[in-house]
Design a protein around this motif. Structure first.
Motif, PDB file in Angstrom:
ATOM      1  N   LEU A 160      -7.639  10.876   0.259  1.00  0.00           N
ATOM      2  CA  LEU A 160      -6.882   8.985   0.169  1.00  0.00           C
ATOM      3  C   LEU A 160      -6.701   8.342   1.011  1.00  0.00           C
ATOM      4  O   LEU A 160      -6.704   7.464   0.346  1.00  0.00           O
ATOM      5  CB  LEU A 160      -5.251   9.967   0.309  1.00  0.00           C
ATOM      6  N   VAL A 161      -6.969   8.676   2.396  1.00  0.00           N
ATOM      7  CA  VAL A 161      -7.938   7.484   2.953  1.00  0.00           C
ATOM      8  C   VAL A 161      -8.432   6.429   2.248  1.00  0.00           C
ATOM      9  O   VAL A 161      -9.264   5.776   2.096  1.00  0.00           O
ATOM     10  CB  VAL A 161      -8.089   8.481   4.323  1.00  0.00           C
ATOM     11  N   ARG A 162      -9.485   7.904   2.024  1.00  0.00           N
ATOM     12  CA  ARG A 162     -11.643   7.445   1.657  1.00  0.00           C
ATOM     13  C   ARG A 162     -11.064   6.064   0.439  1.00  0.00           C
ATOM     14  O   ARG A 162     -11.255   5.043   0.348  1.00  0.00           O
ATOM     15  CB  ARG A 162     -12.139   8.263   1.503  1.00  0.00           C
ATOM     16  N   GLN A 163     -10.092   6.396  -0.763  1.00  0.00           N
ATOM     17  CA  GLN A 163      -9.618   6.182  -1.408  1.00  0.00           C
ATOM     18  C   GLN A 163      -8.973   4.528  -1.505  1.00  0.00           C
ATOM     19  O   GLN A 163      -9.476   3.568  -2.441  1.00  0.00           O
ATOM     20  CB  GLN A 163      -9.373   6.934  -3.198  1.00  0.00           C
ATOM     21  N   GLY A 164      -8.145   4.726   0.161  1.00  0.00           N
ATOM     22  CA  GLY A 164      -7.348   3.560  -0.636  1.00  0.00           C
ATOM     23  C   GLY A 164      -8.281   2.563   0.622  1.00  0.00           C
ATOM     24  O   GLY A 164      -8.221   1.671   0.216  1.00  0.00           O
ATOM     25  N   ARG A 165      -9.300   3.148   1.671  1.00  0.00           N
ATOM     26  CA  ARG A 165      -9.903   1.814   2.667  1.00  0.00           C
ATOM     27  C   ARG A 165     -11.234   1.230   1.377  1.00  0.00           C
ATOM     28  O   ARG A 165     -10.975   0.177   1.712  1.00  0.00           O
ATOM     29  CB  ARG A 165     -11.121   3.088   3.224  1.00  0.00           C
ATOM     30  N   ALA A 166     -11.952   2.356   0.107  1.00  0.00           N
ATOM     31  CA  ALA A 166     -12.857   1.113  -0.471  1.00  0.00           C
ATOM     32  C   ALA A 166     -12.160  -0.051  -1.275  1.00  0.00           C
ATOM     33  O   ALA A 166     -12.618  -0.042  -1.580  1.00  0.00           O
ATOM     34  CB  ALA A 166     -12.702   2.019  -1.673  1.00  0.00           C
ATOM     35  N   ALA A 167     -10.464   0.823  -2.003  1.00  0.00           N
ATOM     36  CA  ALA A 167     -10.079  -0.129  -2.094  1.00  0.00           C
ATOM     37  C   ALA A 167     -10.036  -1.687  -1.717  1.00  0.00           C
ATOM     38  O   ALA A 167      -9.394  -2.737  -2.210  1.00  0.00           O
ATOM     39  CB  ALA A 167      -7.996   0.436  -3.983  1.00  0.00           C
ATOM     40  N   ALA A 168      -9.407  -1.321  -0.467  1.00  0.00           N
ATOM     41  CA  ALA A 168      -8.980  -2.909   0.302  1.00  0.00           C
ATOM     42  C   ALA A 168      -9.842  -3.506   0.325  1.00  0.00           C
ATOM     43  O   ALA A 168     -10.072  -4.150   0.723  1.00  0.00           O
ATOM     44  CB  ALA A 168      -8.306  -2.154   1.646  1.00  0.00           C
ATOM     45  N   GLN A 169     -11.096  -2.202   0.600  1.00  0.00           N
ATOM     46  CA  GLN A 169     -12.520  -3.168   0.591  1.00  0.00           C
ATOM     47  C   GLN A 169     -13.010  -4.434   0.296  1.00  0.00           C
ATOM     48  O   GLN A 169     -14.106  -5.937  -0.503  1.00  0.00           O
ATOM     49  CB  GLN A 169     -13.625  -2.400   1.461  1.00  0.00           C
ATOM     50  N   ALA A 170     -13.091  -3.700  -1.498  1.00  0.00           N
ATOM     51  CA  ALA A 170     -13.274  -4.058  -3.039  1.00  0.00           C
ATOM     52  C   ALA A 170     -12.095  -5.958  -2.355  1.00  0.00           C
ATOM     53  O   ALA A 170     -12.645  -6.917  -3.169  1.00  0.00           O
ATOM     54  CB  ALA A 170     -12.880  -3.466  -3.468  1.00  0.00           C
ATOM     55  N   GLU A 186     -13.644   6.612  11.517  1.00  0.00           N
ATOM     56  CA  GLU A 186     -12.193   6.384  11.078  1.00  0.00           C
ATOM     57  C   GLU A 186     -11.439   6.484  10.374  1.00  0.00           C
ATOM     58  O   GLU A 186      -9.595   6.081  10.309  1.00  0.00           O
ATOM     59  CB  GLU A 186     -11.909   4.135  10.456  1.00  0.00           C
ATOM     60  N   VAL A 187     -12.004   6.952   9.257  1.00  0.00           N
ATOM     61  CA  VAL A 187     -11.349   8.180   7.409  1.00  0.00           C
ATOM     62  C   VAL A 187     -10.279   9.124   8.729  1.00  0.00           C
ATOM     63  O   VAL A 187      -8.890   8.566   8.251  1.00  0.00           O
ATOM     64  CB  VAL A 187     -11.716   8.507   6.985  1.00  0.00           C
ATOM     65  N   ASP A 188     -11.070   9.842   9.712  1.00  0.00           N
ATOM     66  CA  ASP A 188     -10.323  10.381   9.765  1.00  0.00           C
ATOM     67  C   ASP A 188      -8.946  10.043  11.481  1.00  0.00           C
ATOM     68  O   ASP A 188      -7.825  10.306  10.876  1.00  0.00           O
ATOM     69  CB  ASP A 188     -11.561  11.501  11.255  1.00  0.00           C
ATOM     70  N   ILE A 189      -9.221   9.220  11.960  1.00  0.00           N
ATOM     71  CA  ILE A 189      -8.346   9.027  12.884  1.00  0.00           C
ATOM     72  C   ILE A 189      -7.176   8.537  11.798  1.00  0.00           C
ATOM     73  O   ILE A 189      -5.853   8.900  12.333  1.00  0.00           O
ATOM     74  CB  ILE A 189      -8.742   7.584  13.599  1.00  0.00           C
ATOM     75  N   ILE A 190      -6.678   7.661  10.880  1.00  0.00           N
ATOM     76  CA  ILE A 190      -6.069   6.757   9.840  1.00  0.00           C
ATOM     77  C   ILE A 190      -5.371   8.400   9.120  1.00  0.00           C
ATOM     78  O   ILE A 190      -4.601   7.918   9.291  1.00  0.00           O
ATOM     79  CB  ILE A 190      -6.639   6.046   8.304  1.00  0.00           C
ATOM     80  N   PHE A 191      -6.143   9.356   8.791  1.00  0.00           N
ATOM     81  CA  PHE A 191      -5.156  10.156   8.334  1.00  0.00           C
ATOM     82  C   PHE A 191      -4.720  11.459   9.433  1.00  0.00           C
ATOM     83  O   PHE A 191      -3.501  11.424   9.057  1.00  0.00           O
ATOM     84  CB  PHE A 191      -6.810  11.625   7.629  1.00  0.00           C
ATOM     85  N   ASP A 192      -5.181  11.757  11.169  1.00  0.00           N
ATOM     86  CA  ASP A 192      -4.741  12.306  11.861  1.00  0.00           C
ATOM     87  C   ASP A 192      -3.190  11.191  12.233  1.00  0.00           C
ATOM     88  O   ASP A 192      -2.214  11.706  12.572  1.00  0.00           O
ATOM     89  CB  ASP A 192      -5.300  12.500  12.590  1.00  0.00           C
TER      90      ASP A 192
END
Length: 228
Positions: A160-170, A186-192
């Protein structure tokens, strides 16, 4: 919270070790080799029954026999799919989180608020609370179960975090990744941060998660992500 083990359970007629040894071998060598199709309806009934039994009986009181009886399936059917109670309970809990989706609403704020609201609604369900609390408590005492929880429940939800980051980067809201290891951290920290905060508020503090709380939480989360 775990209930005392009954003196005569549905498992008592056939030793678990005997059933497990024979049915696991049957499931892996015979059924899968022949490509016998699994019943989606049976799987769903088993997972639902597992969560119900876990909420009612606790970890210590739950047996494979209880689940088979509730799901109206043979114990051999149960063991063919899940060779142990640990595997069964983990999958029953993991299936709840398959409902979560990261939307693409056009901006990172709305995406975060939507997924936090989904997560909060899921945790508000009594069956989710009972299952998670029982599973995590047992995982503290069992290192193998703890690893299985991470592999089957925690790590998959980082998508979920990876998908959200990828969309925001796009969309240009976040900068591109410059280092794979830094991006993973960063994904780990955001998820946690998201999972830990929401779980603590719902399961520990018992405070409501309102739209206003979600907005304030998102403000704090977005600050470091969108600056610099």
């Amino acid at each position: 919270m775990p209930a005392a083990q009954p003196s005569a359970s549905p498992d008592s007629t056939v030793p678990d070790s005997t059933v497990r040894d024979s049915t696991v071998q049957e499931g892996t060598n015979a059924s899968r080799a022949k490509g016998r199709p699994r019943s989606a309806a049976a799987d769903l009934a088993i997972l639902d029954a597992t969560r119900e039994a876990l909420a009612e009986l606790g970890w210590g009181g739950l047996t494979m026999g209880h689940v088979a009886t509730r799901a109206k399936v043979a114990k051999t059917t149960l063991y063919r799919r899940w060779p142990s109670k640990n595997e069964l309970v983990v999958d029953a809990v993991a299936s709840l989180f398959d409902e979560l989706e990261m939307p693409d609403l056009g901006n990172l704020r709305d995406d975060i608020e939507a997924v936090v609201a989904q997560f909060a609604d899921l945790l508000a369900r009594p069956e989710t609370q009972a299952a998670l609390l029982a599973l995590f408590a047992e995982g503290i005492r069992d290192p193998l179960l703890h690893r299985r929880i991470r592999e089957a429940i925690v790590d998959p939800q980082k998508r979920l975090v990876r998908q959200g980051r990828a969309a925001a980067q796009a969309r240009g809201e976040l900068g591109p990744d410059t280092d794979a290891e830094s991006a993973r951290e960063e994904v780990d920290i955001i998820f946690d941060t998201i999972a830990g905060t929401v779980e603590h508020r719902v399961l520990v503090s018992g405070e409501p998660i309102t739209p206003e709380w979600i907005r304030r939480f998102t403000d704090l989360l977005l600050g470091p992500l969108t600056t610099g």
